[in-house]
Write a protein that holds these residues in place. Structure first.
Motif, mmCIF file in Angstrom:
data_model
loop_
_atom_site.group_PDB
_atom_site.id
_atom_site.type_symbol
_atom_site.label_atom_id
_atom_site.label_comp_id
_atom_site.label_asym_id
_atom_site.label_seq_id
_atom_site.Cartn_x
_atom_site.Cartn_y
_atom_site.Cartn_z
ATOM 1 N N ARG A 132 0.801 -1.292 0.149
ATOM 2 C CA ARG A 132 -0.219 -0.138 0.041
ATOM 3 C C ARG A 132 0.896 1.407 -0.142
ATOM 4 O O ARG A 132 0.475 2.195 -0.727
ATOM 5 C CB ARG A 132 -0.931 -0.061 1.250
ATOM 6 N N LYS A 145 -2.715 -1.361 -4.248
ATOM 7 C CA LYS A 145 -3.989 -1.653 -3.805
ATOM 8 C C LYS A 145 -4.446 -3.124 -3.589
ATOM 9 O O LYS A 145 -3.677 -3.948 -4.050
ATOM 10 C CB LYS A 145 -5.362 -1.323 -4.778
ATOM 11 N N LEU A 185 -1.178 6.498 7.001
ATOM 12 C CA LEU A 185 -2.052 6.490 5.453
ATOM 13 C C LEU A 185 -3.300 5.960 5.646
ATOM 14 O O LEU A 185 -4.269 6.587 5.051
ATOM 15 C CB LEU A 185 -1.173 5.502 4.524
ATOM 16 N N ASP A 186 -3.546 4.938 6.539
ATOM 17 C CA ASP A 186 -4.871 4.372 6.764
ATOM 18 C C ASP A 186 -5.900 5.541 7.420
ATOM 19 O O ASP A 186 -6.874 5.679 6.795
ATOM 20 C CB ASP A 186 -4.756 3.082 7.265
ATOM 21 N N SER A 242 -6.657 8.144 4.653
ATOM 22 C CA SER A 242 -7.661 7.674 3.803
ATOM 23 C C SER A 242 -9.084 7.728 4.480
ATOM 24 O O SER A 242 -9.903 7.824 3.850
ATOM 25 C CB SER A 242 -7.203 6.395 3.368
ATOM 26 N N ARG A 243 -9.074 7.082 5.683
ATOM 27 C CA ARG A 243 -10.644 6.977 6.256
ATOM 28 C C ARG A 243 -11.020 8.333 6.432
ATOM 29 O O ARG A 243 -12.316 8.803 6.352
ATOM 30 C CB ARG A 243 -10.399 6.036 7.419
ATOM 31 N N ASN A 251 -12.572 9.796 3.302
ATOM 32 C CA ASN A 251 -13.868 9.259 3.019
ATOM 33 C C ASN A 251 -15.081 9.485 3.774
ATOM 34 O O ASN A 251 -16.145 9.051 3.470
ATOM 35 C CB ASN A 251 -13.588 7.679 2.892
#
Length: 255
Positions: free
Chosen positions: A195, A200, A246-247, A250-251, A254
């Motif tokens: 990732r 992906k 990063l996670d 990203s969340r 969104n």
């Protein structure tokens, strides 16, 4: 018009046996029955000496054996096998995975262009629904993942090492598994590094395999030790903290 020639098999399969050839024989039968056209060859690593339970077997793909002089770890075994992979896809497969239909050809056909790692859904013994997607591993996540109210991710943050179909280009780019992990933790680590490299992780929700679970870590102090020390290696790695940021970003994006 003359028909076009069939595409060459796209997948090299890597299986490691720890005295498990009797367990692997039905897996080879199922690969042959359902996925022969997609399987270029099986790289079968014998990590310890064992009787040849495959003697007399015939399958529709070549089986190339690698016999280790001394036992190697999970990642080292599959990295060694990958050196013999010449196909666009490299499948790391547990000996106790079982197939009821072809999943290899549909996975390759399904693959998004930016997917570095693919997998089907995995059904555990005694369950009627597949395993839930995995979130970033933290102490809190481990303690709460089976409790009511746990927020199951819509997409996995990592894919367990039971069935990992790698795009060979991606596997090569990141240098494969980190061999500092002997057993456990290397699956999370390689997902994090994929990732971070821009690839992906992709789950084919419409495809499914079964796991005939062999859970040594529940009964072996040695496996439990490997599990705990691997978690400490994960949490002390730079890749873990970069991937966690990063996670989280990203969340947040969104929402």
């Amino acid at each position: 018009m003359p028909s076009s020639p069939p595409s060459p098999p796209a997948v090299t399969v890597s299986i490691v046996s720890h005295g498990q050839l009797e367990l692997i024989r039905p897996l080879l039968d199922q690969l042959d029955r359902f996925s022969r056209a997609a399987t270029a060859k099986v790289l079968l690593t014998l990590n310890i000496p064992e009787p040849d339970a495959l003697a007399g077997g015939r399958w529709g793909f070549p089986i190339e054996r690698i016999e280790n002089g001394s036992p190697m770890g999970f990642g080292a075994n599959h990295n060694q096998a990958f050196a013999r992979c010449e196909t666009p896809w490299f499948l790391v497969l547990n000996p106790d995975i079982r197939f009821d239909a072809d999943v290899l050809a549909p996975l390759v056909e399904f693959a998004p262009a930016d997917a570095g790692l693919l997998a089907p859904r995995i059904l555990e013994p005694g369950k009627t629904t597949p395993e839930q997607h995995r979130a970033i591993i933290t102490p809190r996540e481990i303690l709460t993942r089976r409790r009511p109210g746990y927020a199951i991710p819509a997409e996995p943050a990592w894919i367990p090492g039971l069935f990992m179909l790698f795009r060979s280009e991606a596997y090569r780019q990141i240098g494969g598994f980190d061999e500092r992990f002997f057993m456990y933790g290397e699956d999370f680590d390689i997902c994090a590094r994929l990732r971070l490299a821009g690839w992906k992780l992709s789950i084919a929700e419409h495809l499914q395999t079964r796991h005939d679970a062999q859970r040594a870590s529940h009964s072996s102090k040695r496996h439990l030790y490997w599990h705990l020390t691997s978690l400490l290696k994960v949490w002390s790695s730079a890749a873990f903290w970069r991937y966690r940021r990063l996670d989280e970003a990203s969340r947040a994006g969104n929402r």
